[in-house]
Each structure stands twice: as structure tokens, then as C-alpha cells.
Design an enzyme around this catalytic site. Structure first.
Site: not given
Length: 589
Positions: A335, A359, A526
Site C-alpha cells: 500500500e 496490519d 501498520h
């Protein structure tokens, strides 16, 4: 002299008084300097597997002219840090190195015959007075003058300094490569050029995600490597398609998507590192790459709504092997979260191990686990755990399928990975067709459960308006318990994604009073997770980069920062850290 790697320079300084004083110290001083050089070169390794390079200045430094000669020699080298070694008094400001672009440390030998400790105190005071932070190294016990043995506590501080300084040097002049831009509104994927440039000495390179599509369409990749990599990918384990019947893909579509995903992997590596083979194909411009030591891929949603996702690419880039065998992993962020990618880079350069992007998804209390699974958590997990689960990609090293000499799960430096380790990682992993509601363009997600009992460190850089970057650190362990219960918890989220359960070490203070409070105080969605308890090394590195640590569970006796920090106050080290970093400002301002 042009050197590929950054180096540590050892500067032997000495009392400049001739006719007896200096002459009596020459042998001891040079012996100490050579011992330090040997300590560093035999105990530390670069991330590419090469032994650390150390320059020991061949003569002692007693006066300004000799210091200038040494400084001139250092200017021809890629010096990341200099460590001054002395067993006696020196003419402090005449012999100290004041280059603000490198890191500084002083070891003042603890002996009663000559005042090495006095020089240490004077040098650190001088560095503080001119605004250059320097690390002070001083043994706990008085040594005999002829004893050139390096005490254990001194050795640990020397290695901590050298290791962190070499990380600073390894990043300097390199780039972060973003493929795409902001992902789904995540602030961490808005790459902050000021932070990357001012604090890390790095640049930012950007390419649109369509560059992957262009290179795939035009065949701008090594076709021989593709054939070998595709054969390798085809030998991995693939699980059942868990999508609804209308979204299930057939064998032909599976093969097409695996072709596409393999090309994404190779092209992303070429973008990061460059590939001279592309020039042979007539693509000279593309062959050079972006000089990127770390990168990230936006993916969602503009790419993944139409093309196969980046999970195979991200997983294999971060993994310590490829079709050729053990391979230095790239550092690559899901991401395009550059803050997590850069933290992964810190971890990788400190440990030479593959890093996990995840995550920080859920805190599972013992009560919630009992309610969901009927299992009562005990031992390490008695206070609950954090569910670390990336949405489809994580290094295969995070399986914990490596084995140490005692047969326990571990994650090795990439150059120690064996064929047996590779087979075990592959065996522990299943790739599933991706969750179509999430990834409309298809792709294959990586799924495994991390083995329990491994010491790990979770970290994260966050940016705070008005302050700048701050670093969070949580040392702890991976957790495994009843497999059926673990699978039940996995089903609650997505069983086609990689799963790691993490228990931080609690201290009873601040954010570490409970596992819940660690989750409640984590700064973003994260985290970067690496094998081993190296939070102390991260703290040393952060002080060099002028990044304050706002949350950690590292024991006070393991924390090693420049003496400058104690001048900001000794009663509240966390507050002093913020004051020191604010006062000094970014390393590359």
C-alpha cells in the site's frame, strides 16, 4: 579510494608530548585501535553478506597537523562514522574530528596510569559545546595499562555504534521508490519528501503503476529469468478458490494470472535495482533502475480493481530466496506505506534478515478468545495477543520455518538460509486465489501461520504535525496455541491471508501495562516486524537520525545514545530524547 560500502574509521589519539610521554603510549594506543577494528570486522556484516570494512588510521594522532592528515584520508572514503580510541589525555579540540556529516564516538580507556577517561569527558563536552552529538564509551572496571582486552560492555557499545552508523551510511544517497501514490486514503502512503531527504539523506523516485502494465505489454523484462521464475512459482502450493461460484477462476485463468504476477515481481525488482540485461534487449533507459534501497506499491484500488494484485510480487520481493536459491531480500511496502517501508529498512539493515509488513489488526483478549474458540489462553498468551495480518502479502520467512541449531523456529540472515529452510518455508505456505470482493482483478494471496516462541521486534515511524517523525518500538514474541482455535480466529477475518500472533513484553509502565494498551497506543494501522530483540539498536539508530522514540519497552541499561542526550535531563529520558532531537534538528537539514 572508492568503496562500495560505508565504513567505520578508527582514530587512535594520543598525548602529543614527546621525550617520553607519547613514546610510552604508542604501542598501547595502536593495539587498542587495532583491537576495535578487529572487533567490528569480525562481528558485523553488511546486509549483502559482506564483512564490515574498517579503516584503522596507521599512525597515532597527537597534534592538529596529524589530525588534519587523518581527516584528509577519511575524505577520500565513504565513512559513516569515526570512533576515536585513546588511553591517555589528548589535546582535545586539536585532535577531534568535527565533520557533522558522519557519526562520532569516543572510547576513553579506563586505566589509572593515564587519564583516558578525562579525555573522554573533555571530548564529549567539546562536541556538545559545538552542537555535534557524540557517543561516549567507557568500561566499568579499571584495567591494567598493558591490557588491550575490550570489556564486554565496551564491546557491546562499540558494536551498537558501528552497526547503527553503518545503517545511516547505507541509506545516504539512496532512494525510496513509490510505484503509484496514495492508497485508499492511508496517510502513510503520502510520501513525505522532506522527511525522507532531511532525516535519512535519501531521495524519492516515483513511477505510475501503468509502468508495470507498459513493461508487461512490451516485454520489457528478462525473458529467460521469467521462464525460470515462472517455473519456480508453479511449484508453490496453491489452495482452493474460496470465492463464490461466479468468481472462481479456472486453470487457464490461473495460469494467466500467475504469468502476470511473476512478471510484476521481476519488473518491480528491475525498477528498484536496475537490470543490465534490459540494455541487451534494447531498453537502455529502463536498465538503470532507480537506485532504490526500499520501495512500495500502491495497488489498491486503481490497480487491483482491474489487474491481479501485488501479493505475489510483494511476498517474493521481501523473501530471502528466489529461483536461484538464497537471495538478499528487497524491502518493499504494501500500500506504498513509506513510513512502514522505511521502518522495515531500518530493521533489515540492522539485522540482515527479511522483514514482515503487517496490519496491526486486532487485540484479542483472553475473554474474547475463550468466547470465540472455547480455548483458555495460558502462558505467554495469558494476557491476550495482537493479530498481525496483512491483506495478502508477507515474506515467507515470517513462517518461522527456518530452524536454528537446536531445532527451534527462527528467521536467519538471508546468507545463512539453507535449501532445507527454503523447502520448509514453501511447505508452510499456501497461495490462495485472492478475495474477489477485495481484489476484483484477481491475484493470489499468501497464507500461513507464524510459528510461536520467536523473539521479534515490532516498530513503526509516524509523522506528527509540529514535531516531525517519531518511532515506536515493541519487543515481544510470536504466539502459537491450539491450531483449531487459531484457524477459527483466522476465519473471522480472512483465512487466505498470512497470520502472526504477537505478544509484546510488558513492563507495567506507560503503554506497556497491558497488551491492550500497546494496541491502544500504536500510532498507525501498520507495523514492521523483524526477528530478534533489537529495540536497543533501533534507539541508537534513531538518535543518530534525530528521531525521538515516543514508546518502547527496552530496558534502561540497554539504551545507548550520545552523551548530548543526558545534558537535556536525566530524570525523564523520554522527554530528554524529544528535547535533544528538537534542538539538533534533522541530520541532513
Amino acid at each position: 579510494m572508492i568503496m562500495k560500502h560505508p565504513i567505520i574509521a578508527i582514530r587512535p589519539t594520543i598525548d602529543g608530548r614527546r621525550r617520553g610521554v607519547r613514546e610510552s603510549l604508542e604501542d598501547q594506543t595502536m593495539a587498542l585501535a587495532k583491537a576495535v577494528g578487529e572487533l567490528i570486522s569480525t562481528n558485523l556484516t553488511y546486509a549483502d553478506g559482506a564483512p564490515m570494512e574498517v579503516y584503522v588510521h596507521p599512525t597515532t594522532i597527537g597534534r592538529a597537523g596529524e589530525a588534519a592528515e587523518c581527516d584528509e584520508a577519511l575524505r577520500t572514503m565513504n565513512v559513516a562514522g569515526e570512533l576515536t580510541v585513546t588511553s591517555s589525555w589528548n589535546y582535545v579540540t586539536e585532535v577531534m574530528n568535527e565533520d557533522p556529516t558522519i557519526q562520532h564516538a569516543v572510547w576513553g580507556f579506563n586505566g589509572t596510569e593515564r587519564p583516558g577517561a578525562v579525555l573522554l569527558a573533555a571530548a564529549l563536552a567539546a562536541y556538545a559545546q559545538i552542537g555535534i552529538p557524540a557517543f561516549g564509551i567507557y568500561g566499568k572496571d579499571v584495567q591494567d595499562a598493558d591490557n588491550t582486552t575490550i570489556p564486554a560492555e565496551v564491546a557491546d557499545q562499540i558494536l551498537a555504534f558501528a552497526q547503527a552508523a553503518l545503517v545511516v551510511g547505507a541509506m545516504r544517497g539512496k532512494n525510496y521508490l513509490q510505484i503509484g501514490s496514495q492508497c485508499m486514503g492511508i496517510a502513510g502512503s503520502v510520501v513525505n519528501h522532506d522527511f525522507v531527504r532531511d532525516f535519512l539523506g535519501m531521495g524519492v523516485e516515483s513511477v505510475d503503476m501503468t509502468e508495470l502494465a507498459r513493461r508487461i505489454e512490451l516485454g520489457i523484462y528478462d525473458h529467460e529469468d521469467f521462464e525460470a521464475a515462472r517455473e519456480f512459482i508453479g511449484k508453490l502450493h496453491f489452495g482452493e478458490d474460496r470465492n463464490l461460484p461466479g468468481d472462481v477462476i479456472d486453470a487457464e485463468e490461473t495460469a494467466r494470472q500467475l504469468d502476470f504476477s511473476t512478471k510484476m515481481w521481476l519488473i518491480a525488482r528491475d525498477l528498484l535495482e536496475g537490470n543490465p540485461k534490459l540494455a541487451e534487449l534494447g531498453f537502455e533507459e529502463e536498465a538503470s533502475g532507480h537506485n532504490a534501497i526500499v520501495g512500495g506499491f500502491q495497488g489498491q484500488r486503481q490497480w487491483t480493481d482491474f489487474y491481479p494484485n501485488g501479493d505475489v510480487m510483494e511476498t517474493m520481493l521481501n523473501t530471502s530466496f528466489d529461483w536461484t536459491g538464497p537471495h538478499q531480500p528487497n524491502v518493499f511496502a504494501t500500500e506504498n506505506d513509506h513510513l512502514n517501508g522505511i521502518t522495515m529498512l531500518f530493521n533489515h539493515l540492522l539485522t540482515n534478515r527479511s522483514q514482515m509488513f503487517s496490519d496491526v489488526r486486532t487485540y484479542w483478549s483472553p475473554e474474547a478468545v475463550k468466547h470465540a474458540t472455547g480455548v483458555e489462553l495460558e502462558g505467554l498468551g495469558a494476557g491476550g495477543f495482537l493479530d498481525l495480518r496483512n491483506s495478502g502479502a508477507t515474506t515467507l520467512d515470517a513462517t518461522g520455518a527456518h530452524r536454528d541449531a537446536d531445532g527451534a523456529p527462527t528467521i536467519k540472515p538471508w546468507y545463512e538460509v539453507t535449501g532445507e529452510d527454503i523447502d520448509a518455508m514453501i511447505e508452510a505456505t499456501t497461495f490462495y486465489p485472492s478475495n474477489k470482493p477485495y481484489f476484483r482483478g484477481g491475484g493470489f494471496s499468501t497464507a500461513f501461520f507464524t510459528e510461536g516462541g520467536m523473539p521479534v521486534t515490532m516498530a513503526r515511524v509516524n509523522l506528527v504535525k509540529g514535531i516531525g517523525p517519531v518511532l515506536q518500538i515493541a519487543e515481544g514474541w510470536t504466539l502459537a496455541f491450539d491450531r483449531a482455535a487459531m484457524e477459527t480466529i483466522s476465519e473471522r477475518t480472512d483465512p487466505t491471508w498470512p497470520t502472526t500472533f504477537f505478544v509484546p513484553r510488558l513492563t507495567g509502565e506507560g503503554a506497556f501495562t497491558s497488551v491492550y494498551e500497546v494496541m491502544n497506543n500504536w500510532g498507525a494501522n501498520h507495523g514492521a516486524i523483524g526477528y530478534g530483540h533489537f529495540g536497543d539498536r533501533l534507539i541508537t539508530l534513531a538518535s543518530m537520525l534525530r528521531i525521538p522514540v515516543n514508546m518502547h519497552n527496552v530496558e534502561a541499561e540497554r539504551v545507548f545514545r550520545p552523551r548530548y542526550w543526558s545534558l537535556m535531563g536525566t530524570a525523564e529520558p523520554e522527554s530528554a530524547d524529544f528535547r535533544a532531537c528538537t534542538t539538533l534538528g534533522p541530520l541532513y537539514r
